[in-house]
Design a protein around this motif. Structure first.
Motif, PDB file in Angstrom:
ATOM      1  N   ALA A 128     -24.451   7.060   3.040  1.00  0.00           N
ATOM      2  CA  ALA A 128     -23.706   6.221   1.544  1.00  0.00           C
ATOM      3  C   ALA A 128     -22.735   7.463   1.311  1.00  0.00           C
ATOM      4  CB  ALA A 128     -24.652   6.208   0.372  1.00  0.00           C
ATOM      5  N   LEU A 129     -22.799   8.423   1.355  1.00  0.00           N
ATOM      6  CA  LEU A 129     -21.301   9.649   1.632  1.00  0.00           C
ATOM      7  C   LEU A 129     -20.902   9.573   2.034  1.00  0.00           C
ATOM      8  CD1 LEU A 129     -20.768  12.256  -0.269  1.00  0.00           C
ATOM      9  CD2 LEU A 129     -21.993  13.312   1.354  1.00  0.00           C
ATOM     10  N   ILE A 130     -20.568   9.016   3.323  1.00  0.00           N
ATOM     11  CA  ILE A 130     -19.417   9.276   4.554  1.00  0.00           C
ATOM     12  C   ILE A 130     -19.158   7.469   4.380  1.00  0.00           C
ATOM     13  CG2 ILE A 130     -19.209   8.820   6.681  1.00  0.00           C
ATOM     14  CD1 ILE A 130     -21.954  10.818   7.284  1.00  0.00           C
ATOM     15  N   VAL A 131     -20.049   6.774   4.257  1.00  0.00           N
ATOM     16  CA  VAL A 131     -19.565   5.247   3.869  1.00  0.00           C
ATOM     17  C   VAL A 131     -19.073   4.887   2.561  1.00  0.00           C
ATOM     18  CG1 VAL A 131     -19.993   2.924   3.743  1.00  0.00           C
ATOM     19  CG2 VAL A 131     -21.097   4.688   5.836  1.00  0.00           C
ATOM     20  N   GLY A 132     -19.352   5.634   1.490  1.00  0.00           N
ATOM     21  CA  GLY A 132     -18.734   5.102   0.206  1.00  0.00           C
ATOM     22  C   GLY A 132     -17.271   5.321   0.038  1.00  0.00           C
ATOM     23  N   PRO A 133     -16.954   6.816  -0.173  1.00  0.00           N
ATOM     24  CA  PRO A 133     -14.903   6.273  -0.207  1.00  0.00           C
ATOM     25  C   PRO A 133     -13.803   5.935   1.266  1.00  0.00           C
ATOM     26  CG  PRO A 133     -15.905   8.661  -0.380  1.00  0.00           C
ATOM     27  CD  PRO A 133     -17.400   7.987   0.361  1.00  0.00           C
ATOM     28  N   LEU A 134     -14.345   5.444   2.054  1.00  0.00           N
ATOM     29  CA  LEU A 134     -14.164   4.877   2.886  1.00  0.00           C
ATOM     30  C   LEU A 134     -14.342   3.246   2.207  1.00  0.00           C
ATOM     31  CD1 LEU A 134     -15.257   5.987   6.929  1.00  0.00           C
ATOM     32  CD2 LEU A 134     -13.038   6.473   4.903  1.00  0.00           C
ATOM     33  N   VAL A 135     -15.024   2.700   1.650  1.00  0.00           N
ATOM     34  CA  VAL A 135     -14.661   1.769   1.108  1.00  0.00           C
ATOM     35  C   VAL A 135     -14.281   1.444   0.121  1.00  0.00           C
ATOM     36  CG1 VAL A 135     -17.111  -0.772   0.576  1.00  0.00           C
ATOM     37  CG2 VAL A 135     -18.042   1.123   2.354  1.00  0.00           C
ATOM     38  N   GLY A 136     -14.376   2.244  -0.630  1.00  0.00           N
ATOM     39  CA  GLY A 136     -13.540   2.206  -1.509  1.00  0.00           C
ATOM     40  C   GLY A 136     -11.685   2.173  -1.337  1.00  0.00           C
ATOM     41  N   VAL A 137     -11.504   3.515  -0.948  1.00  0.00           N
ATOM     42  CA  VAL A 137     -10.301   3.094  -0.245  1.00  0.00           C
ATOM     43  C   VAL A 137     -10.436   1.678   0.252  1.00  0.00           C
ATOM     44  CG1 VAL A 137      -8.402   3.917   0.646  1.00  0.00           C
ATOM     45  CG2 VAL A 137      -9.738   5.635  -0.112  1.00  0.00           C
ATOM     46  N   ALA A 138     -10.727   0.842   1.228  1.00  0.00           N
ATOM     47  CA  ALA A 138     -10.914  -0.197   2.087  1.00  0.00           C
ATOM     48  C   ALA A 138     -11.077  -1.140   0.364  1.00  0.00           C
ATOM     49  CB  ALA A 138     -11.689  -0.356   2.520  1.00  0.00           C
ATOM     50  N   ALA A 139     -11.617  -1.285  -0.454  1.00  0.00           N
ATOM     51  CA  ALA A 139     -11.235  -1.877  -1.759  1.00  0.00           C
ATOM     52  C   ALA A 139     -10.317  -2.102  -2.425  1.00  0.00           C
ATOM     53  CB  ALA A 139     -12.600  -2.345  -2.564  1.00  0.00           C
ATOM     54  N   ASP A 140     -10.051  -0.609  -3.021  1.00  0.00           N
ATOM     55  CA  ASP A 140      -8.260  -1.188  -3.193  1.00  0.00           C
ATOM     56  C   ASP A 140      -7.017  -1.050  -2.697  1.00  0.00           C
ATOM     57  OD1 ASP A 140      -9.150   0.302  -5.737  1.00  0.00           O
ATOM     58  OD2 ASP A 140      -9.361   2.467  -4.840  1.00  0.00           O
ATOM     59  N   ARG A 141      -7.274  -1.747  -1.275  1.00  0.00           N
ATOM     60  CA  ARG A 141      -6.313  -1.728  -0.322  1.00  0.00           C
ATOM     61  C   ARG A 141      -6.032  -3.472  -0.005  1.00  0.00           C
ATOM     62  NH1 ARG A 141      -4.489  -0.045   5.518  1.00  0.00           N
ATOM     63  NH2 ARG A 141      -3.181  -0.889   5.873  1.00  0.00           N
ATOM     64  N   TRP A 142      -7.456  -3.702  -0.316  1.00  0.00           N
ATOM     65  CA  TRP A 142      -7.648  -5.353   0.790  1.00  0.00           C
ATOM     66  C   TRP A 142      -8.885  -6.300  -0.682  1.00  0.00           C
ATOM     67  CZ3 TRP A 142      -8.678  -1.880   4.994  1.00  0.00           C
ATOM     68  CH2 TRP A 142      -8.088  -2.274   6.107  1.00  0.00           C
ATOM     69  N   GLY A 143      -8.540  -6.063  -1.843  1.00  0.00           N
ATOM     70  CA  GLY A 143      -9.331  -6.640  -2.723  1.00  0.00           C
ATOM     71  C   GLY A 143     -10.736  -6.054  -2.273  1.00  0.00           C
TER      72      GLY A 143
END
Length: 387
Positions: free
Chosen positions: A256-271
């Motif tokens: 979760a530590l690895i995936v979480g920030p990646l998903v956060g950046v993706a959400a800011d970019r793609w919605g």
């Protein structure tokens, strides 16, 4: 402020991770049979959550009426007392009472995120929330890995004593480590504001559908999360069971530590809506797989991947809630931000106590069913948000 709240969340998550991972082991030490341990594991989690839900509207109302910081400090005082109580418990019922005390700490994360949302730069809320909520997987990683060997050698009570000391430290830091200028402007009675907090959820079409969707999505997660230690112990062959359980929970935390920030950046970019829905669909496909694992190693890897995905969706769901109301109401709404998990901890483990009578692995396909229902309701909530 972000660093302090992240540290506070880390310590809290370590404590909760310890109670979840090692409760089955301690219940056995208190004299319960294996069948009783399975039932008590579910009901101790469910009853603690049920108790806390009764007070949840009050915390947000008090924060909006007066100030947020004292309510945040309150939560860590309660957690320190609960940890001390579990360290001193000598029977299953005493342990249940001490664990139920943790329910009075609900609402702190929502208040911290409300405070953080007013200080984070515009366009960076997804990243800020992901960093703060990244404390949860770090705690889930560090806590069980370090706690497992301690339980194997010194016992669960010693672990709770250490947690109590750390929570006292966090109490002091949240009291003196930052200043929140927010002061409530309303002069209405607190109980009326608490009631309005509940009716607010019902009046908003978006919240009226968003919360049930999250109940379903994370109810399955909490059901499985409660029984993962028992599933891991079933597959493990060897001594030091607590260390093995800690490894499983720790692997899930680091995923979760690895995936979480990646998903956060993706959400800011793609919605944010798009990423939450995509993550929920991926989780739906993954949920049945741990029940098919034939070895401890395979189960550890599959649960780690699954937990990484669901925890990331959970973190971004806070942004959906924060964006659903204006600033004046945000404190009360965000005090309910953990309500999906709290309700999940009521429904999930309670349901799990029934469906695990034949096999503890039944929780994983059951979580898939709840997730599928959650996706359907989430699509309706998105239509309301777009209206």
């Amino acid at each position: 402020m972000l660093a302090l709240f992240t540290l506070a969340g880390l310590t809290e998550t370590i404590f909760y991770g310890h109670t979840n991972a090692f409760t089955p082991i301690y219940l056995a030490e208190l004299g319960l049979s294996p069948a009783q341990v399975t039932v008590w594991t579910g009901w101790t989690a469910a009853l603690a959550s049920a108790f806390g839900l009764l007070f949840l509207p009050l915390w947000g109302a008090l924060a909006d009426r007066y100030a947020r910081q004292p309510l945040i400090v309150r939560s860590f005082v309660v957690l320190a007392a609960a940890a001390a109580g579990m360290a001193l418990s000598g029977s299953p019922w005493a342990f249940l009472v001490a664990r139920a005390l943790t329910a009075l700490a609900l609402g702190n994360s929502g208040l911290m995120m409300t405070t953080l949302s007013e200080h984070a730069p515009t366009g960076r809320h997804g990243l800020a929330f992901s960093i703060m909520n990244g404390a949860a997987p770090v705690g889930a990683f560090v806590g069980p890995l370090l706690g497992g060997p301690l339980v194997d050698r010194l016992g669960f009570r010693s672990l709770m004593a250490v947690d109590a000391a750390l929570l006292v430290l966090i109490t002091l830091l949240t009291t003196f480590g930052y200043r929140d200028a927010y002061r409530g402007a309303s002069t209405r009675p607190v109980m009326r504001m608490a009631w309005e907090s509940l009716t607010m959820l019902g009046r908003s079409p978006q919240l009226r559908t968003l919360f049930p969707a999250l109940f379903l999505l994370f109810g399955g997660w909490m059901m499985a999360f409660t029984y993962v230690p028992l599933a891991a112990a079933t597959l493990y062959r060897g001594e030091d069971v607590a260390s093995a359980v800690g490894l499983v929970m720790g692997t899930a935390g680091i995923a979760a530590l690895i995936v979480g920030p990646l998903v956060g950046v993706a959400a800011d970019r793609w919605g944010h809506w798009r990423i939450v829905l995509l993550g929920a669909v991926v989780a739906l496909l993954l949920w049945p797989l741990p029940s098919l694992a034939s070895s401890f190693q395979a189960f550890t890897a599959l649960w780690g991947l699954l937990n990484g995905v669901v925890a990331s969706v959970f973190a971004i769901s806070f942004v959906l809630l924060a964006q659903s109301v204006g600033a004046e109401q945000r404190g009360r709404v965000m005090s309910f931000s953990y309500l999906p998990v709290n309700v999940g901890l009521l429904i999930g483990p309670g349901l799990g106590a029934l469906i695990t009578q034949r096999s503890v692995f039944a929780v994983f396909p059951a979580a898939a069913v709840l997730t599928a229902a959650g996706i359907v309701v989430l699509l309706r909530a998105r239509r309301h948000a777009s209206a």
